[in-house]
Design an enzyme around this catalytic site. Structure first.
Site, PDB file in Angstrom:
ATOM      1  N   SER A 122       0.784  -1.228  -0.261  1.00 23.18           N
ATOM      2  CA  SER A 122      -0.146   0.049  -0.103  1.00 23.18           C
ATOM      3  C   SER A 122       0.826   1.293  -0.009  1.00 23.18           C
ATOM      4  O   SER A 122       2.174   1.076  -0.066  1.00 23.18           O
ATOM      5  CB  SER A 122      -0.715  -0.047   1.252  1.00 23.18           C
ATOM      6  N   LYS A 123       0.241   2.338   0.164  1.00 27.21           N
ATOM      7  CA  LYS A 123       1.155   3.714   0.067  1.00 27.21           C
ATOM      8  C   LYS A 123       1.950   3.676   1.304  1.00 27.21           C
ATOM      9  O   LYS A 123       3.135   4.357   0.803  1.00 27.21           O
ATOM     10  CB  LYS A 123      -0.086   4.858   0.305  1.00 27.21           C
ATOM     11  N   ARG A 124       1.871   3.034   2.357  1.00 25.93           N
ATOM     12  CA  ARG A 124       2.777   3.256   3.136  1.00 25.93           C
ATOM     13  C   ARG A 124       4.062   2.398   2.704  1.00 25.93           C
ATOM     14  O   ARG A 124       5.346   2.872   3.490  1.00 25.93           O
ATOM     15  CB  ARG A 124       2.224   2.287   4.429  1.00 25.93           C
ATOM     16  N   HIS A 125       4.322   1.863   1.653  1.00 24.91           N
ATOM     17  CA  HIS A 125       5.226   1.289   1.306  1.00 24.91           C
ATOM     18  C   HIS A 125       6.143   1.941   0.279  1.00 24.91           C
ATOM     19  O   HIS A 125       6.889   1.520  -0.563  1.00 24.91           O
ATOM     20  CB  HIS A 125       5.219  -0.222   0.785  1.00 24.91           C
TER      21      HIS A 125
END
Ligand code: GLU
Length: 470
Positions: free
Chosen positions: A237-240
């Site tokens: 996800s965006k967190r990565h």
């Protein structure tokens, strides 16, 4: 003929997961000399945007995944979905459901209270309302008994019981079709033979297969791809990190490397890691897709990017460096040929963004020499050899790396010092730092006028230091 499709919803930009899906569809079409169709699933009016459509199209073009048909837009096909909906309503394959939000909520709560799976209970399946003013949705009459077998190319045989599936909404109250309905009509009309997509859609597949039957159509072959996980083991996800595929372009990655990286997320061919696009097309096949989820690794992507930078002709890579140079506003008309720069710098850079910064001094002057490098390399002891080098280089009429190299060698020999002792101060003088390709090539690329001028400046610094210390 094989026909695959990539069917993104423009409710977001093109991210790594969707590019991997697109890649597998595209590769399989190419591998079988079939066709690849791009379909934009934009029926969700509230969440679909033109910007996201543009991001998807731009990303696909940059990646070089050209489609044979499309982009086709679902919003251009609304009349067709309505036609099928009307037909199913008439033939009893679908029905109007007048349940309000509150009633559905209540239904769910009661089911939860009883510990049952929450689902639509089929209330309006065999009822008809006299009301023409009340809002309704259309629901598909899913078979009540029997089972659906999904013969998935990745998962094998997956069996779903019809009793577990409820009557899904096919047309919303505003007259717009839902994903499961539109996707089936499109895949039938567009004669899609292979549906390759993320395994988050596996649960939709039995419902879709039932709708193929309602249309008297043969279902396509399905292949559901395993999830991509982030390095922490959760769904990517965006967190990565970067999400929009265009961010990878900005960061100096090349499309071939990105595609090579993605093809290995879920597919393998022995232990081979590096593939050209041609090899991927030749070797890719559905039975070689792995069942288990694969994890994203930024380090591996960087490694592959450099591998491709090393293995690809510099002429082909030149536009990537040009793009990055323009991004950092360096005027490349005042300096060496990009192809020669790439050949010299690619061993030392993992991305073109890094390369652009590393070779910047070949095109424009730097303002300051790294103070640590000054302290270590521009010392008074080197003054005499550097002065000799200055005049010898200044006299050079053939500014080739060979001539430069023999110049440095003979000065080193004359002063009986090794090449490194001379090369490193010279490097600091002309590049402002202590890292660059081999010194003869570096000087060659920087050019005579700039090299001599910078060497002159460095000599001043050495002299100043000498004056201060004496
Ligand atoms: N629009 C769907 C998505 O983006 C496509 C799913 C499918 O390929 O059927 O997830």
């Amino acid at each position: 003929m094989t026909r695959t499709r990539f069917a993104p919803s423009p409710t977001g930009v093109l991210h790594l997961g969707s590019v991997r899906t697109a890649l597998f569809c595209w590769l399989y079409a190419k591998h079988t000399q079939g066709q690849f169709i791009l379909r934009i699933e934009d029926t969700d009016k509230e969440r679909s945007t033109r910007e996201n459509v543009d991001a998807i199209l731009e990303g696909m073009t940059w990646l070089g995944m050209e489609c044979d048909e499309g982009p086709l837009y679902q919003t251009d096909r609304l009349a067709r979905y309505q036609e099928v909906a009307d037909d199913w309503l008439k033939s009893g394959k679908a029905y109007r459901c007048y349940c309000t939000k509150e009633e559905l909520e209540e239904m769910r709560n009661q089911q939860k209270a009883k510990g049952e799976k929450t689902r639509y209970n089929g209330h309006w399946r065999d009822l008809e309302s006299n009301s023409s003013t009340k809002e309704y949705v259309l629901r598909f009459k899913n078979p009540l008994t029997g089972s659906v077998i999904v013969n998935d190319q990745v998962r094998g045989e997956v069996i779903f019981e019809n009793a577990e599936l409820d009557d899904l909404v096919i047309m919303r109250s505003d007259g717009s079709p839902t994903y499961n309905f539109a996707v089936v009509i499109d895949d039938v009309d567009m004669q899609i033979t292979h549906v390759i997509r993320g395994d988050d859609h596996l649960n939709n597949t039995p419902r879709q297969i039932n709708m193929y039957s309602a249309l008297d159509a043969e279902p396509p072959t399905f292949a559901h791809l395993p999830m991509i996980l982030g390095d922490d083991g959760t769904k990517l996800s965006k967190r990565h990190g970067a999400v929009d595929i265009r961010d990878y372009r900005e960061a100096g990655f090349i499309p071939e490397a990105l595609l090579n990286y993605l093809v290995r997320l879920g597919w393998s061919y022995g232990n081979q890691e590096v593939f050209s696009i041609e090899e991927m097309i030749k070797l890719f096949d559905l039975p070689d897709i792995n069942q288990s989820a694969s994890a994203f690794s930024g380090d591996k992507l960087l490694w592959l990017n450099q591998e491709h930078m090393m293995n690809t002709k510099a002429e082909i890579l030149a536009p990537h460096l040009k793009y990055q140079m323009e991004k950092i506003e360096v005027d490349i008309s005042q300096g060496p040929n990009l192809v020669e720069v790439i050949e010299a710098y690619r061993e030392r850079a993992e991305t073109f963004a890094q390369m652009a910064i590393a070779c910047r001094y070949c095109y424009e002057d730097f303002t300051e020499i790294d103070p640590k490098a000054v302290k270590k390399q521009l010392r008074p002891v080197i003054l005499e050899p550097m002065l000799a080098l200055y005049s010898s280089l200044d006299e050079l009429s053939d500014w080739s790396s060979e001539a430069i190299s023999s110049c440095i060698n003979s000065v080193a020999a004359k002063f009986d010092i090794n090449m490194g002792k001379l090369g490193q101060p010279l490097r600091v003088a002309v590049t402002g730092s202590s890292a660059s390709p081999s010194i003869d090539i570096t000087l060659y690329l920087i050019g005579k006028a700039r090299s001599i001028e910078r060497l002159g400046r460095a000599l001043e610094i050495i002299k100043e230091r000498g004056a201060l210390s004496s």
